[in-house]
Design an enzyme around this catalytic site. Structure first.
Site, PDB file in Angstrom:
ATOM      1  N   GLU A 288     -12.344   5.123   7.144  1.00 33.44           N
ATOM      2  CA  GLU A 288     -12.294   4.294   5.944  1.00 33.44           C
ATOM      3  C   GLU A 288     -12.372   2.797   6.238  1.00 33.44           C
ATOM      4  O   GLU A 288     -12.933   2.046   5.453  1.00 33.44           O
ATOM      5  CB  GLU A 288     -10.983   4.516   5.158  1.00 33.44           C
ATOM      6  CG  GLU A 288     -10.805   5.887   4.588  1.00 33.44           C
ATOM      7  CD  GLU A 288      -9.880   6.718   5.445  1.00 33.44           C
ATOM      8  OE1 GLU A 288      -9.155   7.530   4.897  1.00 33.44           O
ATOM      9  OE2 GLU A 288      -9.901   6.554   6.690  1.00 33.44           O
TER      10      GLU A 288
ATOM     11  N   ASP B 141      -8.504   9.550   6.560  1.00 31.83           N
ATOM     12  CA  ASP B 141      -7.075   9.842   6.675  1.00 31.83           C
ATOM     13  C   ASP B 141      -6.764  11.331   6.518  1.00 31.83           C
ATOM     14  O   ASP B 141      -7.391  12.023   5.706  1.00 31.83           O
ATOM     15  CB  ASP B 141      -6.290   9.061   5.613  1.00 31.83           C
ATOM     16  CG  ASP B 141      -6.141   7.582   5.976  1.00 31.83           C
ATOM     17  OD1 ASP B 141      -6.502   7.204   7.100  1.00 31.83           O
ATOM     18  OD2 ASP B 141      -5.656   6.814   5.124  1.00 31.83           O
TER      19      ASP B 141
ATOM     20  N   ASP C  84      -4.979  13.396   4.855  1.00 35.65           N
ATOM     21  CA  ASP C  84      -4.242  13.828   3.669  1.00 35.65           C
ATOM     22  C   ASP C  84      -5.257  14.157   2.581  1.00 35.65           C
ATOM     23  O   ASP C  84      -6.471  14.127   2.825  1.00 35.65           O
ATOM     24  CB  ASP C  84      -3.246  12.758   3.214  1.00 35.65           C
ATOM     25  CG  ASP C  84      -3.911  11.423   2.902  1.00 35.65           C
ATOM     26  OD1 ASP C  84      -5.145  11.368   2.754  1.00 35.65           O
ATOM     27  OD2 ASP C  84      -3.192  10.407   2.813  1.00 35.65           O
TER      28      ASP C  84
ATOM     29  N   GLU D 206      -6.236  12.570  -0.077  1.00 33.72           N
ATOM     30  CA  GLU D 206      -7.134  11.463  -0.430  1.00 33.72           C
ATOM     31  C   GLU D 206      -8.227  11.332   0.630  1.00 33.72           C
ATOM     32  O   GLU D 206      -9.402  11.160   0.308  1.00 33.72           O
ATOM     33  CB  GLU D 206      -6.345  10.152  -0.552  1.00 33.72           C
ATOM     34  CG  GLU D 206      -5.292  10.142  -1.635  1.00 33.72           C
ATOM     35  CD  GLU D 206      -5.861  10.289  -3.039  1.00 33.72           C
ATOM     36  OE1 GLU D 206      -6.829   9.572  -3.366  1.00 33.72           O
ATOM     37  OE2 GLU D 206      -5.338  11.120  -3.804  1.00 33.72           O
TER      38      GLU D 206
ATOM     39  N   TYR E 121       0.484   8.437  11.768  1.00 34.85           N
ATOM     40  CA  TYR E 121       0.088   8.349  10.358  1.00 34.85           C
ATOM     41  C   TYR E 121       1.321   8.161   9.476  1.00 34.85           C
ATOM     42  O   TYR E 121       2.333   8.842   9.651  1.00 34.85           O
ATOM     43  CB  TYR E 121      -0.671   9.602   9.939  1.00 34.85           C
ATOM     44  CG  TYR E 121      -1.329   9.467   8.596  1.00 34.85           C
ATOM     45  CD1 TYR E 121      -2.246   8.443   8.361  1.00 34.85           C
ATOM     46  CD2 TYR E 121      -1.028  10.334   7.558  1.00 34.85           C
ATOM     47  CE1 TYR E 121      -2.854   8.305   7.116  1.00 34.85           C
ATOM     48  CE2 TYR E 121      -1.635  10.208   6.316  1.00 34.85           C
ATOM     49  CZ  TYR E 121      -2.543   9.187   6.104  1.00 34.85           C
ATOM     50  OH  TYR E 121      -3.135   9.032   4.880  1.00 34.85           O
TER      51      TYR E 121
ATOM     52  N   ARG F   9       1.756   8.237   6.025  1.00 36.73           N
ATOM     53  CA  ARG F   9       2.019   8.959   4.774  1.00 36.73           C
ATOM     54  C   ARG F   9       2.397  10.398   5.136  1.00 36.73           C
ATOM     55  O   ARG F   9       1.542  11.268   5.301  1.00 36.73           O
ATOM     56  CB  ARG F   9       0.798   8.904   3.849  1.00 36.73           C
ATOM     57  CG  ARG F   9       0.663   7.550   3.175  1.00 36.73           C
ATOM     58  CD  ARG F   9      -0.383   7.539   2.083  1.00 36.73           C
ATOM     59  NE  ARG F   9      -1.726   7.394   2.621  1.00 36.73           N
ATOM     60  CZ  ARG F   9      -2.317   6.230   2.895  1.00 36.73           C
ATOM     61  NH1 ARG F   9      -1.658   5.101   2.711  1.00 36.73           N
ATOM     62  NH2 ARG F   9      -3.543   6.194   3.369  1.00 36.73           N
TER      63      ARG F   9
ATOM     64  N   HIS G 117       2.278  16.632   8.866  1.00 37.17           N
ATOM     65  CA  HIS G 117       2.214  15.649   9.933  1.00 37.17           C
ATOM     66  C   HIS G 117       3.526  15.554  10.689  1.00 37.17           C
ATOM     67  O   HIS G 117       4.501  16.216  10.379  1.00 37.17           O
ATOM     68  CB  HIS G 117       1.861  14.272   9.359  1.00 37.17           C
ATOM     69  CG  HIS G 117       0.640  14.279   8.500  1.00 37.17           C
ATOM     70  ND1 HIS G 117      -0.581  14.725   8.955  1.00 37.17           N
ATOM     71  CD2 HIS G 117       0.454  13.902   7.212  1.00 37.17           C
ATOM     72  CE1 HIS G 117      -1.465  14.621   7.973  1.00 37.17           C
ATOM     73  NE2 HIS G 117      -0.864  14.140   6.909  1.00 37.17           N
TER      74      HIS G 117
END
Length: 552
Positions: A9, A82, A84, A86, A292, A294, A337
């Site tokens: 990203e 990422d 997750d 999203e 990570y 989140r 995670h």
């Protein structure tokens, strides 16, 4: 074998990856976030089929054009957005776009839990296919947010003749803030009093003792009774120290940080807002300095445990090493995670801003503390006056002394510790004076941004990817304001909350909102369908009824 296209990203991730992977083998490209979304000005969802109309974001035309040119030069595409839902959505949309350009491309999904040589190697050794379930969970979340916002907000706006909005997570968050304010307003404080007595020993050292009855501090509604008690039993008398009891106490180290506890710790100790905390953590992750950020897990990998053990042994010694602890997962935990931790304990990062450094240090200290031994204390209770006072009444003072600091070596709190009193059993002390101390019960405290996030997590509302932005809309819409560090509803926010409870009660219900989050997790696991989750919500939206016009 030709070059491979490696897509992430952010350009910061690209810079970090270029230090790890050879540019001879990989071409790196950043998308700068999502490349597709629902349309900004229309619903974008067919309410008969619930088919969403995602479109390519106009500001991403050049990025997509560049990618289109690059895929003619490569055979493999590594999708390393990422790890997750999203990130899965970005990868899925990239796959849709790039496979339509070159049908012969081989796609590999890469989960970068940490952007280090070790982390990248691990990720490349365990590439996977795109996770359709995780993508559908994203699509469910995005469409639910859209239909709840777009279909309820106009009804709410019409009722007040103002441009207003409702949201799947923001509205229950508003309800929490409003209900807390109402609790505070309804609170009636209760006043009571206790007796504190000043005494001195033979060396003229002065001590303060509290009147206890049986096992606790004695409080009375009438201060005159306490004054009479003093003059009747204690004035001008000499007390004996009847006994000293010792009790060993242990303080367990904290668990390593996850998203909510990171937000809480950074808010309370550094004064960072949830949004600022997560932006700084994102920067640290993309620079390869932390895992990570989140995550709702406090799990620690065996490799990280070994690194922590080596660091603690080298810097503090074997007695500071903690024991293995079992971690009980929360019922809302997704657990995809690890915890949030430094990627290299032995190397101090360079070129960080002061805020990045402060947050990194916080993460490092919490992680080290989580792997260290417990702190040990000695709680001393000094009991006086049994010979002067009626049965069950005592004068007491307590001390808490630190015996072994353990994890407090790296994670000192605000608590102060005492030295033992220079007294022994049988010592005589002269009564000097007294003080009547007032005690008032306190109302519940208003939420702060970080305590609100903690409450939302405990209710199962929201997920690590959404906590940072929940408050943004509430501030923007003037539903809440800050008073000091606390969150307070505005008159408009209270009115909106009342109307939503009347007209869209189910979407203000904490249990229902948490169940909706759980259904998104079921979609991710393939145990529920996108259509069923969205249809159920839509049928409930159709039952929402607001008054035609409300006076403000």
């Amino acid at each position: 074998m030709g070059k491979k296209l490696f897509i992430v990203e952010s350009p910061t991730k690209v810079k970090t990856l270029q230090k790890i992977l050879s540019s001879k083998d990989f071409i790196f490209k950043a998308t700068f976030g999502h490349i597709k979304d629902l349309p900004p000005k229309t619903l974008g969802v067919d309410l008969n089929t619930f088919h969403p109309s995602f479109y390519y974001i106009s500001s991403k035309k050049k990025i997509l054009s560049d990618l289109k040119k690059l895929v003619s030069k490569v055979e493999e595409v590594y999708l390393a957005t990422d790890p997750d839902r999203e990130g899965e959505a970005i990868s899925f949309h990239l796959y849709e776009y790039l496979s339509s350009v070159n049908k012969n491309l081989i796609f590999k999904r890469v989960d970068l839990i940490e952007i280090t040589e070790f982390g990248v190697k691990q990720a490349l050794n365990s590439v996977r296919d795109l996770d359709k379930g995780l993508y559908l969970a994203y699509q469910s979340r995005r469409v639910l947010d859209r239909i709840i916002g777009y279909l309820i907000s106009p009804k709410l706006s019409k009722a007040l003749n103002l441009p207003l909005s409702a949201g799947r997570v923001q509205s229950p968050a508003l309800r929490l803030i409003v209900e807390r304010e109402e609790e505070i307003e309804k609170f009636v404080p209760e006043t009571s009093f206790s007796l504190r007595v000043k005494v001195k020993d033979k060396n003229n050292n002065v001590y303060e003792l509290d009147l206890w009855f049986k096992k606790e501090l004695y409080k009375d509604k009438d201060p005159k009774k306490l004054e009479d008690f003093f003059y009747h039993y204690l004035a001008g008398k000499t007390l004996s120290l009847d006994n000293i009891t010792e009790k060993k106490a242990l303080k367990q180290p904290p668990y390593p940080l996850k998203t909510t506890t990171l937000i809480e710790a950074a808010g309370s100790s550094l004064g960072f807002s949830p949004k600022e905390t997560m932006a700084l953590a994102q920067a640290l992750y993309e620079k390869g300095l932390i895992t990570y950020m989140r995550t709702d897990s406090v799990r620690v990998s065996p490799v990280a445990k070994k690194a922590a053990k080596d660091f603690i042994l080298a810097n503090f010694g074997e007695k500071y090493l903690g024991k293995e602890r079992r971690v009980k997962a929360s019922k809302f935990e997704q657990g995809a995670h690890e915890c949030i931790r430094p990627t290299n304990l032995f190397q101090e990062p360079k070129n960080l801003t002061s805020k990045e450094k402060a947050l990194y240090t916080l993460i490092k200290n919490f992680f080290l503390a989580s792997q260290m031994s417990q702190a040990e204390f000695l709680e001393l209770t000094y009991v006086f006056g049994k010979d002067l006072l009626p049965k069950g009444w005592f004068l007491v003072t307590k001390r808490k002394t630190l015996v072994f600091e353990g994890f407090l070596k790296v994670l000192k709190g605000t608590e102060n510790y005492d030295l033992p009193l220079g007294l022994k059993e049988g010592d005589q002390l002269k009564v000097l004076s007294f003080e009547i101390r007032e005690h008032k019960t306190k109302p519940p405290e208003r939420y702060t941004p970080h305590s609100l996030v903690k409450k939302l997590e405990s209710l199962g509302i929201g997920r690590p990817s959404t906590y940072a932005t929940i408050l943004d809309v509430l501030f923007k819409r003037n539903y809440i304001e800050k008073e000091g560090k606390s969150l307070k509803p505005t008159p408009l926010g209270r009115l909106v909350c009342r109307l939503l409870l009347e007209g869209a009660k189910v979407f203000m219900d904490y249990k229902y909102t948490a169940e909706m989050e759980e259904k998104l997790d079921l979609v991710a696991r393939g145990e529920a369908t996108y259509e069923s989750v969205v249809k159920e919500a839509y049928e409930l939206i159709k039952t929402c009824r607001f008054p035609s016009r409300v006076s403000t």
